[in-house]
Design a protein around this motif. Structure first.
Motif, PDB file in Angstrom:
ATOM      1  N   ASN A  74       0.783  -1.170   0.114  1.00 12.48           N
ATOM      2  CA  ASN A  74       0.248  -0.287  -0.103  1.00 12.48           C
ATOM      3  C   ASN A  74       0.886   1.439   0.086  1.00 12.48           C
ATOM      4  N   TRP A  75       1.948   1.071  -0.536  1.00  6.66           N
ATOM      5  CA  TRP A  75       2.920   2.397  -0.438  1.00  6.66           C
ATOM      6  C   TRP A  75       2.663   3.531  -1.485  1.00  6.66           C
ATOM      7  N   ARG A  76       1.339   3.239  -2.236  1.00  8.52           N
ATOM      8  CA  ARG A  76       0.747   4.528  -2.927  1.00  8.52           C
ATOM      9  C   ARG A  76      -0.090   5.288  -2.148  1.00  8.52           C
ATOM     10  N   HIS A  77      -0.676   4.475  -0.904  1.00  8.11           N
ATOM     11  CA  HIS A  77      -1.387   5.181  -0.162  1.00  8.11           C
ATOM     12  C   HIS A  77      -0.491   6.331   0.588  1.00  8.11           C
ATOM     13  N   ASN A 121      12.750   0.136  -5.494  1.00 10.46           N
ATOM     14  CA  ASN A 121      12.370   0.938  -4.182  1.00 10.46           C
ATOM     15  C   ASN A 121      11.556   1.915  -4.250  1.00 10.46           C
ATOM     16  N   GLN A 122      10.282   1.620  -3.809  1.00  9.12           N
ATOM     17  CA  GLN A 122       9.208   2.728  -4.202  1.00  9.12           C
ATOM     18  C   GLN A 122       9.259   3.572  -2.800  1.00  9.12           C
ATOM     19  N   ASP A 149       9.071  -3.342  -4.604  1.00  9.09           N
ATOM     20  CA  ASP A 149       7.819  -3.796  -5.279  1.00  9.09           C
ATOM     21  C   ASP A 149       8.590  -5.088  -6.016  1.00  9.09           C
ATOM     22  N   GLU A 150       7.638  -5.795  -6.666  1.00  5.17           N
ATOM     23  CA  GLU A 150       7.772  -7.237  -7.307  1.00  5.17           C
ATOM     24  C   GLU A 150       8.917  -7.046  -8.417  1.00  5.17           C
TER      25      GLU A 150
END
Length: 130
Positions: A71-74, A119-120, A114-115
């Motif tokens: 949920n890094w986009r949150h 590194n997000q 991420d997949e």
């Protein structure tokens, strides 16, 4: 029958009885691979002039900022929205940010790979020059 993330979000909004303000913040900070629209952020910033809505908006932003992992986009979109609200919303947004500074400072240690191995959560801010 509609399926997918928008449907699940709609159902969760209904089940949790989220307010209009909270629903707008959830939409602006969704996991969708695009950023929040400027029209949606403008609607949210207008709502910050209402005391009850402001509290709901800020509480939802703090909640979304504490998400982790996939949920890094949150988190990213919460910061994007918060930046917009500081510049365009009620002055009370700044007061809430001062009071909730800890919520922002904890993000210094945020990371998510991420997949694809990207590194997000990596901070890309320039280092200060001494």
């Amino acid at each position: 029958l509609t399926t997918g993330a928008p449907y699940r979000r709609h159902m969760k909004n209904f089940v949790k009885n989220y307010s209009d303000s909270e629903i707008k913040v959830r939409e602006a900070t969704s996991n969708d691979p695009w950023g929040p629209s400027s029209s949606l952020m403008l609607e949210i910033s207008d709502l910050t002039y209402n005391t009850v809505s402001l509290l709901e908006i800020m509480n939802m932003i703090w909640h979304r900022m504490n998400d982790q992992g996939k949920n890094w986009r949150h988190v990213y979109k919460s910061l994007t929205l918060l930046d917009y609200l500081i510049k365009n919303g009620s002055k009370k947004v700044i007061q809430h940010c001062r009071e909730g500074l800890f919520n922002i400072q904890t993000l210094k240690d945020f990371h998510y790979i991420d997949e694809a191995g990207k590194n997000q959560g990596k901070c890309s801010l320039p280092r200060p020059v001494n």
